[in-house]
Design an enzyme around this catalytic site. Structure first.
Site, PDB file in Angstrom:
ATOM      1  N   CYS A   1      13.070  -3.447 -23.891  1.00  0.00           N
ATOM      2  CA  CYS A   1      14.076  -4.492 -25.247  1.00  0.00           C
ATOM      3  C   CYS A   1      14.578  -3.945 -23.787  1.00  0.00           C
ATOM      4  CB  CYS A   1      14.816  -3.001 -25.580  1.00  0.00           C
ATOM      5  SG  CYS A   1      13.921  -1.986 -26.314  1.00  0.00           S
TER       6      CYS A   1
ATOM      7  N   ARG B   1      11.880 -10.760 -22.829  1.00  0.00           N
ATOM      8  CA  ARG B   1      11.875  -9.071 -23.104  1.00  0.00           C
ATOM      9  C   ARG B   1      11.425  -8.089 -23.878  1.00  0.00           C
ATOM     10  NH1 ARG B   1      13.150  -6.511 -17.828  1.00  0.00           N
ATOM     11  NH2 ARG B   1      13.108  -4.433 -18.931  1.00  0.00           N
TER      12      ARG B   1
ATOM     13  N   TRP C   1      12.013  -4.673 -28.527  1.00  0.00           N
ATOM     14  CA  TRP C   1      10.231  -4.822 -28.943  1.00  0.00           C
ATOM     15  C   TRP C   1      10.075  -4.076 -29.364  1.00  0.00           C
ATOM     16  CZ3 TRP C   1       5.614  -3.029 -27.361  1.00  0.00           C
ATOM     17  CH2 TRP C   1       4.712  -3.681 -27.120  1.00  0.00           C
TER      18      TRP C   1
ATOM     19  N   ASN D   1      15.910   1.396 -24.186  1.00  0.00           N
ATOM     20  CA  ASN D   1      15.393   1.118 -24.224  1.00  0.00           C
ATOM     21  C   ASN D   1      14.126   2.269 -23.193  1.00  0.00           C
ATOM     22  OD1 ASN D   1      13.002  -1.037 -22.832  1.00  0.00           O
ATOM     23  ND2 ASN D   1      14.097  -1.432 -20.918  1.00  0.00           N
ATOM     24  N   GLY D   2      12.762   2.228 -23.921  1.00  0.00           N
ATOM     25  CA  GLY D   2      11.995   3.068 -23.625  1.00  0.00           C
ATOM     26  C   GLY D   2      11.734   3.677 -24.803  1.00  0.00           C
TER      27      GLY D   2
ATOM     28  N   GLU E   1      -8.172 -14.834 -15.648  1.00  0.00           N
ATOM     29  CA  GLU E   1      -6.671 -15.013 -16.215  1.00  0.00           C
ATOM     30  C   GLU E   1      -6.990 -16.028 -16.825  1.00  0.00           C
ATOM     31  OE1 GLU E   1      -2.486 -15.245 -15.343  1.00  0.00           O
ATOM     32  OE2 GLU E   1      -3.647 -14.352 -15.338  1.00  0.00           O
TER      33      GLU E   1
ATOM     34  N   LYS F   1      -4.451 -15.843 -20.177  1.00  0.00           N
ATOM     35  CA  LYS F   1      -3.597 -17.081 -20.900  1.00  0.00           C
ATOM     36  C   LYS F   1      -3.856 -17.728 -21.524  1.00  0.00           C
ATOM     37  CE  LYS F   1      -0.798 -16.196 -18.324  1.00  0.00           C
ATOM     38  NZ  LYS F   1      -0.682 -15.490 -17.024  1.00  0.00           N
TER      39      LYS F   1
ATOM     40  N   GLU G   1      -3.114 -15.026 -24.895  1.00  0.00           N
ATOM     41  CA  GLU G   1      -1.824 -14.433 -24.826  1.00  0.00           C
ATOM     42  C   GLU G   1      -0.565 -15.504 -25.777  1.00  0.00           C
ATOM     43  OE1 GLU G   1      -0.424 -14.580 -19.729  1.00  0.00           O
ATOM     44  OE2 GLU G   1       0.492 -12.923 -21.403  1.00  0.00           O
TER      45      GLU G   1
ATOM     46  N   HIS H   1     -26.957 -11.950 -20.034  1.00  0.00           N
ATOM     47  CA  HIS H   1     -26.830  -9.787 -20.064  1.00  0.00           C
ATOM     48  C   HIS H   1     -26.122  -9.726 -21.610  1.00  0.00           C
ATOM     49  CE1 HIS H   1     -28.685  -9.816 -16.169  1.00  0.00           C
ATOM     50  NE2 HIS H   1     -27.215 -10.493 -15.711  1.00  0.00           N
TER      51      HIS H   1
ATOM     52  N   LYS I   1       7.814  -9.880 -21.383  1.00  0.00           N
ATOM     53  CA  LYS I   1       7.484 -10.121 -19.521  1.00  0.00           C
ATOM     54  C   LYS I   1       7.791  -8.934 -18.913  1.00  0.00           C
ATOM     55  CE  LYS I   1       8.248 -12.659 -16.423  1.00  0.00           C
ATOM     56  NZ  LYS I   1       6.089 -13.601 -16.449  1.00  0.00           N
TER      57      LYS I   1
END
Ligand code: AGP
Length: 607
Positions: free
Chosen positions: A2, A27, A73, A99-100, A480, A484, A487, A503, A602
């Site tokens: 948050c 955030r 969030w 936030n938490g 990476e 990208k 997400e 394999h 973020k």
């Protein structure tokens, strides 16, 4: 995670809170709200959805000069109007933003229900509002302190009370909080970006600390009421740096900023005359570093991918056993850490909960800890023994881009710095540093051809499954690239060491499936060409990332994106850019919200 903002002063609070929330939206962005205090009344307006939804429900002329704002969030309770913050007590006299995660929320809820309390929302935060009200006897700071003594979990909170005009009480344990110091006003925020328009003077709260702010006073104490004296620090970022500056998205802006951000990252650190890397942040621990028996790199997400490149760099340039650990696994795995171990925590935000906990675990077990961090003043930066800042400027887009190349460049410089103190010859170090110094210009040349990656994205953006393959230093880049496109374009993708295909994963190949293969010049070039043939022979469509001048590969791959040539250990600084661009344009083509992808935030400040 948050976003929190608070204002107490002589100006109207609402415009300051809303602007701050817009800057904090990266955030968390599933609901938002404000609480405004005046005339012994707390007014709360909140709504599920983005900030603009909230703005449509607010009278823009509200006069209050004291209030809180929150962008959420969701962790406990779905993103609904009722679960949005701020939350209040039953009498709407105390309002809180958080936030938490309150881990013992069920115990506290049962305790309060036995006292007759009822709850409107499913959130852990409302429980804290009721608990503070339970202890309130006219002193908000005392009531918050008393309530927090019964709380286990993580929090960055801010609280206001109808009976205490101008007062905001804040507390931190696990989630970042800063106080902005202004003339006749004080602000509160989760990070500096939210208040830069009003002040560059900030005071960072540490875990276990509280702040009581009014327009003219800032009082800091510990949770046990011990006074804390801490001066304000200057934030180095400018407001201009956190604006879009004509780009459509922050991610796009940050991709194209990389030549400059990397120049900033290298500035003053590569002494090509002396053939020496200069890292002020390591001077005090250089002896211990050179005596280290083992290096452990740790981080999450993109930072973990950069750390993996770091592992390859350290083993090659420093010749020291190095391993890369997911922070969330390392912290709970009873890790073998002794005083010969160096743990390097890699993090853009410097606030990622798992990486911070891994750092604390390593420290507690006697390791020397280094931070490779972008945000100055962040918790990992302040708690690691030593460290190196990226200096790539603020990264706003949720999908990390310039921080990845900054992290790889810093790890490359640390490896060269230590290598020179071990086995790396002056000429080899100089050749490496010279190649590193040329990267920003090579990035500019590469970005001049950004439209080629856009064409690839346009061609394949409707495919729901992609594979990314790489070898050696480019294996982490394949990971990476896959992250990208996952997400921000919500495409299922997997990054793999190319040789792993046989394999099992090769069974996934279907006709026309896009397979991005990083096939730049290097010791494994021939091997990667045969991997390309394997994919082609099963009908996959190969997009090769190749070294400029390599015309042969055109015979093998369906599409080729060229990158300038550089030494193999530094190739990730160039090969990652076309992958960032492909993901960006695929997301734009699919109509995704590039800067605020669904379900993400973020900085992940909770477990
Ligand atoms: C990357 O694009 C994501 N935003 C995410 O994986 C990120 O890298 C991870 O959460 C780590 O964040 P940090 O670097 O701020 O610690």
């Amino acid at each position: 995670m948050c976003g929190i903002i608070g204002y107490t002063g002589r100006r109207r609070a609402l415009p300051i809170l809303l602007e701050g929330l817009r800057r904090l939206e990266y955030r968390g962005y599933d609901s938002a709200g404000v609480a405004l205090v005046s005339d012994h009344k707390v007014e709360v307006i909140k709504a599920a959805g983005r900030i603009y939804v909230l703005e449509q429900q607010i009278d823009p002329h509200m006069p209050q000069t004291h209030g809180l704002g929150h962008t959420r969030w969701a962790t406990h309770g779905a993103p609904t109007d009722i679960n949005a913050h701020p939350h209040t007590d039953a009498e709407n006299r105390i309002a809180i933003i958080h936030n938490g995660i309150i881990e013992n929320n069920r115990v506290l809820r049962t305790y309060l229900e036995q006292l007759g309390a009822t709850f409107r929302s499913e959130t852990d935060t409302e429980i804290l509002a009721q608990l503070i009200a339970h202890f309130y006897e006219g002193d908000l700071e005392h009531a918050v302190r008393r309530a927090l003594h019964d709380v286990t979990g993580t929090y960055g909170i801010a609280v206001v009370c109808a009976d205490e005009p101008g007062v905001i009480v804040a507390a931190r344990k696990g989630s970042p909080l800063i106080v902005g110091v202004g003339k006749g006003e004080h602000l509160l925020a989760s990070d500096a970006a939210a208040i830069l328009a009003h002040t560059t003077q900030v005071v960072y709260l540490d875990d276990g600390e509280m702040a009581r702010i009014t327009p003219d006073e800032l009082r800091m104490t510990t949770l046990d009421a011990i006074p804390v004296a801490r001066g304000a620090e200057e934030v180095e970022w400018s407001l201009e740096q956190i604006e879009l500056s004509g780009y459509d998205h922050f991610m796009q802006k940050e991709i194209f900023e990389q030549p400059d951000s990397l120049e900033n990252c290298l500035r003053g650190r590569l002494d090509l005359n002396e053939g020496a890397v200069r890292l002020g942040g390591l001077v005090d621990c250089t002896r211990e570093l050179t005596r280290a028996k083992r290096i452990v790199m740790t981080g999450c997400g993109t930072a973990w991918h950069a750390a993996l490149v770091g592992e390859y760099l350290f083993e090659e340039l420093v010749r020291i056993p190095t391993e890369t650990e997911y922070a969330s696994e390392f912290r709970y795995r009873n890790p073998i850490v002794d005083d010969g171990t160096v743990v390097i925590a890699v993090s853009q935000s410097g606030e990622t909960a798992d990486t911070l906990a891994a750092l604390r675990e390593a420290k507690q077990r006697g390791a020397l800890t280094l931070g490779v961090v972008n945000v100055v003043g962040s918790t990992i930066a302040r708690e690691s023994d030593e460290g190196v800042f990226l200096h790539v400027g603020p990264e706003i887009g949720v999908a990390s881009t310039k921080a990845f190349t900054g992290q790889v460049a810093v790890l490359a410089m640390i490896a060269c710095y230590l290598g020179r103190r071990k086995h790396l010859s002056p000429s080899a170090a100089l050749q490496f540093m010279d190649a590193l110094a040329q990267i920003p210009e090579q990035m500019r040349r590469l970005l001049d051809r950004a439209d080629e990656a856009e064409t690839i994205a346009h061609h394949f953006h409707d495919r729901e499954n992609w594979l990314y393959l790489g070898r050696g230093y480019n294996y982490p880049v394949a990971l990476e690239g896959a992250l990208k496109i996952k997400e921000i374009a919500y495409i299922h993708a997997e990054g793999l060491p190319a040789a792993e295909m046989k394999h099992g994963p090769i069974a996934l190949i279907t006709k026309g499936m896009p397979v991005v293969v990083i096939a730049t010049a290097g010791v494994q070039y021939e091997k990667i060409l045969s991997n390309i043939s394997e994919v082609r022979s099963r009908g996959g469509s190969v997009v090769a990332i190749a070294t400029e001048g390599d015309s042969d590969i055109k015979q093998l791959a369906d599409h080729v994106l060229y990158v300038p040539d550089t030494v193999e250990p530094l190739q990730p600084l160039l090969t990652s850019l076309p992958l960032q661009l492909i993901a960006y344009h695929a997301a734009v083509q699919r109509g995704c919200n590039v800067d605020k992808p669904r379900n993400l935030a973020k900085s992940v400040t909770v477990e």
